[in-house]
Design a protein around this motif. Structure first.
Motif, PDB file in Angstrom:
ATOM      1  N   GLN A  65       0.817  -1.208   0.000  1.00 34.99           N
ATOM      2  CA  GLN A  65       0.000   0.000   0.000  1.00 34.99           C
ATOM      3  C   GLN A  65       0.853   1.262   0.000  1.00 34.99           C
ATOM      4  OE1 GLN A  65      -2.467  -0.679   3.421  1.00 34.99           O
ATOM      5  NE2 GLN A  65      -3.599  -2.341   2.421  1.00 34.99           N
ATOM      6  N   ARG A  66       1.973   1.220   0.717  1.00 40.96           N
ATOM      7  CA  ARG A  66       2.872   2.389   0.744  1.00 40.96           C
ATOM      8  C   ARG A  66       3.483   2.640  -0.628  1.00 40.96           C
ATOM      9  NH1 ARG A  66       5.429   3.246   5.845  1.00 40.96           N
ATOM     10  NH2 ARG A  66       6.829   4.683   4.752  1.00 40.96           N
ATOM     11  N   TYR A  67       3.938   1.577  -1.272  1.00 38.96           N
ATOM     12  CA  TYR A  67       4.506   1.721  -2.626  1.00 38.96           C
ATOM     13  C   TYR A  67       3.441   2.148  -3.630  1.00 38.96           C
ATOM     14  CZ  TYR A  67       9.118  -0.111  -1.468  1.00 38.96           C
ATOM     15  OH  TYR A  67      10.383  -0.263  -0.945  1.00 38.96           O
ATOM     16  N   LYS A  68       2.265   1.548  -3.498  1.00 38.81           N
ATOM     17  CA  LYS A  68       1.181   1.889  -4.420  1.00 38.81           C
ATOM     18  C   LYS A  68       0.786   3.356  -4.282  1.00 38.81           C
ATOM     19  CE  LYS A  68      -2.231   1.038  -7.294  1.00 38.81           C
ATOM     20  NZ  LYS A  68      -1.992   0.811  -8.732  1.00 38.81           N
ATOM     21  N   ALA A  69       0.794   3.872  -3.053  1.00 40.82           N
ATOM     22  CA  ALA A  69       0.447   5.268  -2.841  1.00 40.82           C
ATOM     23  C   ALA A  69       1.422   6.187  -3.565  1.00 40.82           C
ATOM     24  CB  ALA A  69       0.432   5.586  -1.350  1.00 40.82           C
ATOM     25  N   ILE A  70       2.707   5.841  -3.566  1.00 43.04           N
ATOM     26  CA  ILE A  70       3.699   6.647  -4.293  1.00 43.04           C
ATOM     27  C   ILE A  70       3.431   6.557  -5.784  1.00 43.04           C
ATOM     28  CG2 ILE A  70       6.144   6.874  -4.850  1.00 43.04           C
ATOM     29  CD1 ILE A  70       6.749   5.746  -2.031  1.00 43.04           C
ATOM     30  N   CYS A  71       3.102   5.384  -6.266  1.00 42.14           N
ATOM     31  CA  CYS A  71       2.861   5.193  -7.686  1.00 42.14           C
ATOM     32  C   CYS A  71       1.630   5.953  -8.171  1.00 42.14           C
ATOM     33  CB  CYS A  71       2.695   3.709  -8.005  1.00 42.14           C
ATOM     34  SG  CYS A  71       4.223   2.756  -7.896  1.00 42.14           S
ATOM     35  N   CYS A  72       0.750   6.292  -7.257  1.00 40.58           N
ATOM     36  CA  CYS A  72      -0.472   7.025  -7.623  1.00 40.58           C
ATOM     37  C   CYS A  72      -0.405   8.504  -7.276  1.00 40.58           C
ATOM     38  CB  CYS A  72      -1.678   6.392  -6.922  1.00 40.58           C
ATOM     39  SG  CYS A  72      -2.068   4.738  -7.483  1.00 40.58           S
ATOM     40  N   SER A  73       0.692   8.929  -6.672  1.00 40.64           N
ATOM     41  CA  SER A  73       0.785  10.330  -6.213  1.00 40.64           C
ATOM     42  C   SER A  73       1.110  11.279  -7.365  1.00 40.64           C
ATOM     43  CB  SER A  73       1.855  10.446  -5.140  1.00 40.64           C
ATOM     44  OG  SER A  73       3.136  10.106  -5.658  1.00 40.64           O
TER      45      SER A  73
END
Length: 256
Positions: free
Chosen positions: A248-256
């Motif tokens: 979820q942390r990595y995905k949040a960066i990928c969507c930021s």
């Protein structure tokens, strides 16, 4: 000004397999951890089988393909050296791909002696051998990505041999970021130029190697970055955060 489109996150499960292989049995399960990643929002699963079977083994590739194939909008990405032939119970890279038919096949010029992938293709040397392999993969329905250094002249050759995408080798960027190297800005601009070159040629842009929670936010700003493949750092972060939270942390960066 519109925000940059989200970058897909593909989780590499090699290190889960490496841990499993340190004991008899199937613990931790590669399939179960793939499901954890997908439930947490990962866009795909990556594996990189090697002839020495140090981590991902042929049965993992088959089982993951069977698991992911029915899932909508989830990508299965198999990486490896297309020239790696049969070795013991390893059937050869192309045989694995022929049986599993992944959504994407990322070709990587690694050797058995390498600890991990550490350079992109030199297509002046290997382009002629790769072209028929890429055509064969297209016939199997696979999108083909080539593991490349950020060199525009090589990326132009990737287009000529029939690749659909490139995966930029980000090891040098990650090392420069960690060391706070004075040439970090210049190096990042080199990656930007490589990505722009690829996009102008009609090639998609992926990236991977040593990306982590600290260096990914900047690299995420790379023009046209479609996908990142992350395994080692995400697995290490999972030890402290739990795998779902790490994804979820990595995905949040990928969507930021």
């Amino acid at each position: 000004m519109p925000s940059q489109p989200a970058t897909a996150l593909s989780v590499n499960l090699n290190k889960i397999a490496l841990l499993r292989n340190s004991r008899e049995g199937n613990y931790p399960s590669v399939l179960q951890h793939a499901q954890i990643c997908l439930d947490a929002g990962a866009d795909g699963i990556t594996v990189h089988p090697r002839p020495d079977q140090r981590h991902i083994r042929p049965h993992d590739v088959t089982e993951l393909a069977d698991m992911i194939r029915p899932l909508k909008d989830i990508e299965f990405n198999v990486e490896g050296n297309p020239f790696a032939g049969r070795h013991g119970s390893y059937p050869g890279f192309m045989a694995l791909v022929q049986s599993s038919r992944p959504d994407q096949c990322t070709l990587v010029p690694d050797s058995d002696e390498q600890l991990t992938s550490d350079h992109g293709f030199d297509l002046i040397q290997s382009g002629a051998r790769l072209a028929p392999i890429i055509a064969e993969l297209h016939a199997l329905g696979c999108r083909v990505s080539l593991f490349m250094d950020p060199l525009p002249e090589q990326i132009e050759l990737a287009k000529q041999v029939g690749a659909d995408r490139i995966e930029l080798y980000t090891g040098p960027y990650a090392a420069a970021f960690l060391q706070r190297a004075p040439n970090l800005d210049e190096l990042f601009e080199q990656y930007c130029l490589a990505a722009q070159t690829a996009s102008a040629l009609g090639l998609g842009v992926n990236a991977g190697h040593d990306l982590n929670l600290l260096n990914l936010p900047r690299f995420r700003r790379l023009p046209g970055l479609l996908e990142v493949s992350i395994g080692h750092a995400l697995t290490v972060d999972s030890l402290a955060l739990g795998m779902s939270t790490a994804v979820q942390r990595y995905k949040a960066i990928c969507c930021s």
